[in-house]
Design a protein around this motif. Structure first.
Motif: not given
Length: 118
Positions: A57-58, A71-72, A3-9, A48-52
């Motif tokens: 993957a996990t 969407y990404v 969420l923090p990464l999304l909010l930054v974007a 964000q795409a890499v983190v997603a």
């Protein structure tokens, strides 16, 4: 998704949209600093795409991966296309293009969150 990464974007997109909107009102073309701002947003979206991707993957990915990654991909393409357009169009309309692109990426980010949490 984090969420923090999304909010930054989203906040960065809103700031770029306001900056571009100010240029629209003043009848000015996009300046290079605005394109650098778009590049910063693009870097945040890539992270964000890499983190997603790592989270997916996990095993903690979205319910609808095809929709999510669509969407990404769209979010990753909007700003570079707008930057090329704004660089080629040296009128006030370049600011309009960047404004619309920044708002589009902000709303795509919010939609990504909705898809991830569904």
């Amino acid at each position: 998704m984090v969420l923090p990464l999304l909010l930054v974007a989203v906040v960065l997109c809103a700031l770029l949209a306001l900056w571009s909107g100010w240029f629209v009102v003043r009848d000015r073309a996009v300046v290079l600093r605005q394109l650098w701002g778009g590049a910063v947003i693009e870097a945040v979206v890539v992270v964000q795409a890499v983190v997603a991707g790592v989270l997916a993957a996990t095993g903690s990915g979205p319910q609808d991966p095809l929709l999510f990654w669509g969407y990404v991909l769209t979010a990753l393409l909007i700003l570079p296309v707008a930057a090329l357009w704004a660089f080629a169009e040296r009128t006030r309309w370049s600011s309009v293009v960047l404004l619309v692109a920044a708002l589009t990426v902000a709303f795509l980010e919010l939609r990504l969150w909705q898809i991830w949490e569904a």
